[in-house]
Design a protein around this motif. Structure first.
Motif, PDB file in Angstrom:
ATOM      1  N   PHE A  37     -25.925  -1.296  16.096  1.00  0.00           N
ATOM      2  CA  PHE A  37     -25.460  -2.442  16.857  1.00  0.00           C
ATOM      3  C   PHE A  37     -24.720  -3.387  15.897  1.00  0.00           C
ATOM      4  N   TYR A  38     -23.588  -3.908  16.359  1.00  0.00           N
ATOM      5  CA  TYR A  38     -22.773  -4.806  15.545  1.00  0.00           C
ATOM      6  C   TYR A  38     -22.708  -6.186  16.191  1.00  0.00           C
ATOM      7  N   TYR A  90     -15.506  -0.533  24.464  1.00  0.00           N
ATOM      8  CA  TYR A  90     -16.544  -1.516  24.775  1.00  0.00           C
ATOM      9  C   TYR A  90     -16.954  -2.225  23.487  1.00  0.00           C
ATOM     10  N   LEU A  91     -17.097  -3.539  23.555  1.00  0.00           N
ATOM     11  CA  LEU A  91     -17.504  -4.347  22.411  1.00  0.00           C
ATOM     12  C   LEU A  91     -18.910  -4.882  22.661  1.00  0.00           C
ATOM     13  N   ARG A 121     -25.522 -10.850  21.572  1.00  0.00           N
ATOM     14  CA  ARG A 121     -25.234 -11.197  20.172  1.00  0.00           C
ATOM     15  C   ARG A 121     -24.875  -9.967  19.355  1.00  0.00           C
ATOM     16  N   THR A 122     -25.465  -8.835  19.677  1.00  0.00           N
ATOM     17  CA  THR A 122     -25.132  -7.573  19.012  1.00  0.00           C
ATOM     18  C   THR A 122     -25.098  -6.466  20.055  1.00  0.00           C
ATOM     19  N   GLY A 123     -24.476  -5.371  19.699  1.00  0.00           N
ATOM     20  CA  GLY A 123     -24.429  -4.221  20.594  1.00  0.00           C
ATOM     21  C   GLY A 123     -23.560  -3.134  19.991  1.00  0.00           C
ATOM     22  N   PRO A 124     -23.506  -1.978  20.642  1.00  0.00           N
ATOM     23  CA  PRO A 124     -22.733  -0.866  20.105  1.00  0.00           C
ATOM     24  C   PRO A 124     -21.241  -1.003  20.390  1.00  0.00           C
ATOM     25  N   ILE A 125     -20.444  -0.376  19.568  1.00  0.00           N
ATOM     26  CA  ILE A 125     -19.029  -0.155  19.866  1.00  0.00           C
ATOM     27  C   ILE A 125     -18.950   1.192  20.571  1.00  0.00           C
ATOM     28  N   PHE A 137     -12.507   2.615  11.751  1.00  0.00           N
ATOM     29  CA  PHE A 137     -13.090   1.810  10.684  1.00  0.00           C
ATOM     30  C   PHE A 137     -13.717   0.546  11.262  1.00  0.00           C
ATOM     31  N   VAL A 138     -14.786   0.079  10.622  1.00  0.00           N
ATOM     32  CA  VAL A 138     -15.394  -1.192  11.013  1.00  0.00           C
ATOM     33  C   VAL A 138     -15.770  -1.965   9.752  1.00  0.00           C
ATOM     34  N   ARG A 139     -15.604  -3.288   9.814  1.00  0.00           N
ATOM     35  CA  ARG A 139     -16.051  -4.178   8.738  1.00  0.00           C
ATOM     36  C   ARG A 139     -16.916  -5.259   9.365  1.00  0.00           C
ATOM     37  N   GLU A 140     -18.167  -5.335   8.936  1.00  0.00           N
ATOM     38  CA  GLU A 140     -19.039  -6.381   9.450  1.00  0.00           C
ATOM     39  C   GLU A 140     -18.687  -7.715   8.803  1.00  0.00           C
ATOM     40  N   ILE A 141     -18.713  -8.767   9.604  1.00  0.00           N
ATOM     41  CA  ILE A 141     -18.395 -10.116   9.141  1.00  0.00           C
ATOM     42  C   ILE A 141     -19.702 -10.860   8.947  1.00  0.00           C
TER      43      ILE A 141
END
Length: 257
Positions: A26-27, A47-48, A138-142, A157-161
């Protein structure tokens, strides 16, 4: 998943059916990049945090023009009608057979989408499709959507902030939205009174030693945003409508502890 998804030469391929491909993780706040290529009359999306969605579809399919297909991909299509972000700012889709590239930034519930180098969503709030009265989780899957037409994905690609970066981003965004003005110039204490001789300015931050600083300007109804850093055992607060004398915890309207 494996009935409808496969990997060919480094490309994710979906036949248009089956479950959405979802991240195990979850992001929260993140940047996401992906390329996609699809076929005529296909309909898909991203989906975000498990919420729909960044729209992908055939912008030449006339029977879907009435629901916005002619405006192109990249919009937050499940947002309420007429809301910011629902329709893309520009049409940026490439012809069929070519790869399209998304760059997505999500901080809080604000989403910015670039498609093929063109800004299509500019810091619009993603609505919670599953409960319109609540913000997005607040969080969830892509998730990569399947919707009846073959679609290929690559360069995912993903970059967590991190929270510090996210908070700074939201501060600037809210300030721009709400007509805020800065009351600390990060250089000196212009506009402030009190024991200013006991305050150091280090790396754009006030570091007081003792006493209560307060603004020369007086405010009635307002909103205020600020960052604070408290050491272990620290005890401080924000005196609201401070009269300039006395104990701010009791002589101000109140103290935000």
């Amino acid at each position: 998943i494996r009935q409808h998804w496969r990997v060919e030469d480094g490309v994710l391929v979906n036949d248009g059916h089956g479950l959405y491909l979802s991240t195990d993780k979850f992001y929260g706040d993140f940047e996401f990049m992906v390329d996609y290529k699809t076929v005529p009359r296909a309909d898909s999306g991203i989906y975000l945090r498990g919420c729909p969605q960044i729209q992908i579809w055939d912008s030449t399919e006339e029977k879907k023009f009435k629901i916005g297909a002619d405006k192109g991909s990249g919009g937050l299509w499940n947002n309420a009608k007429g809301s910011p972000g629902k329709d893309p700012l520009v049409k940026a889709d490439k012809p069929f057979g070519e790869w399209n590239s998304f760059h997505v930034k999500m901080v809080g519930d604000y989403v910015t989408v670039t498609l093929n180098g063109k800004l299509v969503v500019d810091n619009a709030k993603l609505h919670n499709y599953f409960d319109r009265k609540k913000p997005v989780p607040r969080t969830g899957p892509i998730q990569l959507q399947t919707h009846g037409g073959k679609i290929c994905w690559r360069n995912v690609f993903v970059r967590e902030i991190e929270p510090e970066e996210a908070n700074a981003y939201l501060h600037k965004l809210h300030a721009a939205e709400g007509g805020y003005e800065s009351i600390f110039n990060a250089v000196d204490l212009e506009g402030w009174v009190g024991p200013v001789d006991k305050v150091k300015i280090v790396d754009g931050a006030m570091i007081p030693n003792h006493g209560t600083l307060y603004t020369q300007a007086e405010y009635g109804d307002f909103t205020v945003m600020f960052d604070f850093f408290l050491p272990p055992g620290g005890n401080n607060g924000l005196a609201l409508r401070h009269p300039g004398k006395g104990n701010p915890a009791y002589d101000a309207m109140c103290e935000l502890q």
